[in-house]
Design a protein around this motif. Sequence first.
Motif, short mmCIF file in Angstrom:
data_model
loop_
_atom_site.label_atom_id
_atom_site.label_comp_id
_atom_site.label_asym_id
_atom_site.label_seq_id
_atom_site.Cartn_x
_atom_site.Cartn_y
_atom_site.Cartn_z
N LEU A 148 -5.56 -0.81 6.53
CA LEU A 148 -4.52 -1.30 5.63
C LEU A 148 -5.10 -1.65 4.26
N LEU A 149 -6.24 -2.33 4.25
CA LEU A 149 -6.84 -2.76 2.98
C LEU A 149 -7.28 -1.56 2.15
N SER A 150 -7.88 -0.57 2.80
CA SER A 150 -8.31 0.63 2.07
C SER A 150 -7.12 1.38 1.50
N ALA A 151 -6.09 1.58 2.33
CA ALA A 151 -4.89 2.28 1.86
C ALA A 151 -4.22 1.51 0.73
N GLY A 152 -4.16 0.19 0.86
CA GLY A 152 -3.54 -0.62 -0.19
C GLY A 152 -4.31 -0.57 -1.49
N MET A 153 -5.65 -0.61 -1.42
CA MET A 153 -6.46 -0.56 -2.64
C MET A 153 -6.31 0.77 -3.36
N VAL A 154 -6.35 1.87 -2.62
CA VAL A 154 -6.18 3.18 -3.25
C VAL A 154 -4.76 3.33 -3.77
N GLY A 155 -3.79 2.81 -3.01
CA GLY A 155 -2.39 2.92 -3.44
C GLY A 155 -2.09 2.26 -4.76
N ILE A 156 -2.83 1.21 -5.11
CA ILE A 156 -2.63 0.53 -6.39
C ILE A 156 -2.78 1.49 -7.56
#
Length: 409
Positions: free
Chosen positions: A398-406
């Motif tokens: 979740l954290l990796s996907a959220g960081m890239v999604g930003i």
Amino acid sequence: MYLLVNILGVAIFILVALAFSKKKREINWRSIAIMVVINLFLAWFLTEFSLGRNMVEGAANGFNWLMSAAYQGIQFMVPAMPKVTELGFFMSVLLPVIMIVPLFDILTYIGILPWIIKWIGRGLSKITGQPKFESFFAVEMMFLGNTEALAVSSLQLKLMKSERNLTLAMMSMSCVTASIIGAYTTMMPGQYILTAIPINIINAIIITSILNPVKVTAEEDTIAEMTGSNSNDLEVSESDGKKEPFFAFLGDSILGAGKLVLIIAANVIAFVALAALIDNILGLANPNLSLENILGVIMFPFAWLMGFNPSDAFELARYMGTKLVTNEFVVMGQVSSTINSFAPHYKAVLTVFVTSFANFSTIGMIIGCFKGIVNKEKNDVIARNVGYMLLSGILVSLLSAGMVGIFVW
């Protein structure tokens, strides 16, 4: 608005880890802050900065080039068949692994991979302030995979205290094996696959450092010298200290690659079939009831926190849940033919989320690996913390996907 929700989501994922932390007062927040900044920079550099995009696209093209070489070997064996790339999942995605695994093993045998792992690990430890071996292990996983990294670290695992073993078990939920990246890039956007890998590694350290903070003294902060007869060992040596003959080593590697292909294929077949069976059983109760819908409801809040409208968030949540109870190949197979038509943000978040081994079957593999290495007392600590292992894998994804999604809209 959705960008603000995405940023809020990244913060919430870290707060969830804090809420479940075993020792909140021992968390090294300075180290956590440094790693978060590094990962946000990596996410921006690899997705928004032209040089970073060119780097990951070049790496993706390199893996695709390796896959094309593997296709020639497959074509030689089945010349009467049409183009290998049109033959479906087993032939076009899994069989090339038989060439790529030995290639990485050869790089290990001649000492290139161990050298890269050692120096990147040391650099990561210096920058982040994390213990040397945890940093070393994180990089090791990036190239060798979880069970392989644990196997070559057997001496270290025996010497370390059980709390640090648990940290490594939790980190092991969030890696991929470099030798199957080529298979991933044939199914999903290669630039996001290769962006996810280093970000996952650092996020694995972030999440485990919050969930299970461990004080490591200077005397404990060492890396044991590891040798062994296993062809996957970083030193690749026998009991007398000499390397195994190259072609004997290569033969074992090729055989191991063939077994890996069969293991992946068996898992995909079993999980897809079991999911279909569960859907059929649920359908007897209600035609609209399915495993994907149930998982979508469970994962919906987390998907929404990555900046999606409710409809897209529910669809993404279904893919996320499916990945966790089956594996990444199942979801990749479901979306590979349509993912290039997805909106950029959706495409990036989904690809990064599925790029890891975080699922229920991985837990069994990790526990089995520890059982064969450490004593019963240490293994029992791992077995008692299965929930933490799964939570760690989910939060890292979740954290990796959220960081890239930003940075991708």
